[in-house]
Design an enzyme around this catalytic site. Structure first.
Site, PDB file in Angstrom:
ATOM      1  N   ALA A   1       0.811  -1.208   0.000  1.00 17.24           N
ATOM      2  CA  ALA A   1       0.000   0.000   0.000  1.00 17.24           C
ATOM      3  C   ALA A   1       0.846   1.260   0.000  1.00 17.24           C
ATOM      4  O   ALA A   1       0.520   2.248  -0.671  1.00 17.24           O
ATOM      5  CB  ALA A   1      -0.937  -0.003   1.208  1.00 17.24           C
ATOM      6  N   ASP A   2       1.954   1.237   0.731  1.00 11.78           N
ATOM      7  CA  ASP A   2       2.829   2.406   0.802  1.00 11.78           C
ATOM      8  C   ASP A   2       3.274   2.865  -0.580  1.00 11.78           C
ATOM      9  O   ASP A   2       3.427   4.059  -0.842  1.00 11.78           O
ATOM     10  CB  ASP A   2       4.096   2.102   1.616  1.00 11.78           C
ATOM     11  CG  ASP A   2       3.861   1.294   2.874  1.00 11.78           C
ATOM     12  OD1 ASP A   2       2.932   0.458   2.889  1.00 11.78           O
ATOM     13  OD2 ASP A   2       4.622   1.455   3.839  1.00 11.78           O
TER      14      ASP A   2
END
Length: 388
Positions: free
Chosen positions: A171-172
């Site tokens: 997700a980062d």
């Protein structure tokens, strides 16, 4: 982009659907009763001055260009644009010069890697590319020295020339690189940056997006029911979803209003905002495990700041209804300014570097980090615009 790919994106990862696992809305109801005051522009700017002054006095600009530091600079330059404080811009310029306007520095393309790594041959790993956001912004602010964007052109131009789509598997990575793609499009006019961004985003959705909650798992290791919170629920990490929500705001900030991809990103942004509104804690923060507060209870600043930034950006740009979402943003701001930011300007309650909500992990007023400060500066900059 072909119709099959677009359909997959709009579906939003339905393969990860499964049973709904939203929190009890009655638990969130008290949050809807609190209506903290919206600050004046001067008050919001004073928060920026306090937070950034503390950070820059205590932290040298001569640090590496890896993600944890580079994310701070995305907030620092947002602060510069609302304050005009030249010290902020000069601080980021010194950092960029120290790093040669590069991320990972290898020049041997045959050795470039996209897997996780902190060495100079991991050029294609997104955590080494977030620095390009700030380099591109500094180029735009001037002077427009080609050296400032040469490495971004080289690396990102190489990347969009490959057939791979699996660049963003966590997700980062969406925060680290999606805004780079839109900024590169603005710089070059090359639509491949937008087409590839959407293809990479589709790949990420297939791995991490949960269509029932409109939230993202941090990566494929944490998908339910393979992974569960301590109470057997879906475990969405606050900072992970903060990265995504903030990335969507940044993409929409640069994506042309007439672009055919824009409705897709607006829809995802609004859907996330709805869920986040419903699970905000009464005190204004979001817990580290978003829909199981008991998994890792207590305040956390980085996720909360990214969510508050996104809410404020949506309000400032007409994507979110003011009556519905201004109270959410105001409560987030109230937490940030009365709990997270200490009297001397230190930002506390930032969960350390990691990839999940960890039961029992201590996160207190002394817990701080570059990226947490950057997130607070992003939120404060949007609050200054709202108050203005």
């Amino acid at each position: 982009m072909n119709k099959r790919v677009m359909a997959g994106i709009l579906a939003g990862g339905l393969l990860l659907g499964g049973c709904a696992d939203m929190p009890n809305h009655r638990a969130a109801a008290p949050a809807q009763e609190r209506h903290p005051a919206v600050p004046t522009r001067a008050e919001a700017l004073a928060v920026i001055d306090k937070v950034n002054g503390y950070w820059q006095r205590a932290t040298p600009a001569t640090e590496w260009s890896f993600w944890n530091v580079a994310v701070y600079h995305t907030g620092n330059l947002a602060a510069y644009e609302v304050t005009g404080n030249e010290a902020y811009r000069q601080y980021s310029e010194r950092w960029a010069e120290y790093n040669g306007w590069k991320g990972a520095k290898s020049d041997d393309k045959s050795q470039w890697k996209l897997t996780y790594g902190e060495t100079d041959d991991h050029v294609l790993f997104g955590d080494w590319q977030v620095c390009f956001q700030s380099y591109l912004d500094l180029y735009r602010l001037g002077p427009q020295d080609p050296r400032r964007v040469a490495r971004a052109r080289e690396v990102m131009g190489y990347e969009i020339g490959t057939d791979r789509v699996d660049y963003w598997w966590w997700a980062d990575g969406l925060y680290m690189v999606m805004p780079v793609m839109t900024k590169m499009y603005k710089l070059t006019g090359d639509r491949r940056y937008l087409d590839k961004m959407v293809a990479y985003f589709q790949y990420a959705n297939g791995l991490m997006y949960d269509a029932d909650t409109h939230l993202y798992y941090r990566d494929a290791r944490y998908v339910y029911p393979q992974h569960q919170s301590v109470n057997g629920r879906k475990d969405f990490w606050a900072r992970g979803d903060g990265w995504v929500f903030a990335a969507l705001a940044k993409v929409l900030a640069d994506l042309p209003r007439t672009d055919p991809y824009r409705p897709m990103f607006e829809e995802r942004f609004r859907a996330m905002a709805q869920t986040l509104k419903d699970i905000q804690r009464p005190e204004g923060y979001w817990t580290r495990s978003l829909i199981d507060p008991a998994h890792a209870p207590g305040p956390e600043t980085s996720g909360t700041a990214f969510f508050t930034y996104g809410m404020l950006w949506g309000l400032n740009n007409g994507l979110l209804d003011r009556a519905t979402y201004l109270p959410v943003a105001a409560r987030g701001w109230d937490y940030l300014t009365h709990t997270a930011v200490q009297p001397d300007g230190k930002v506390g309650y930032v969960q350390p570097i990691g990839d999940r909500a960890i039961p029992g992990q201590v996160v207190d007023r002394d817990s701080t980090a570059h990226f947490g400060v950057g997130a607070v500066l992003l939120a404060a900059s949007e609050m200054a615009k709202l108050a203005h």
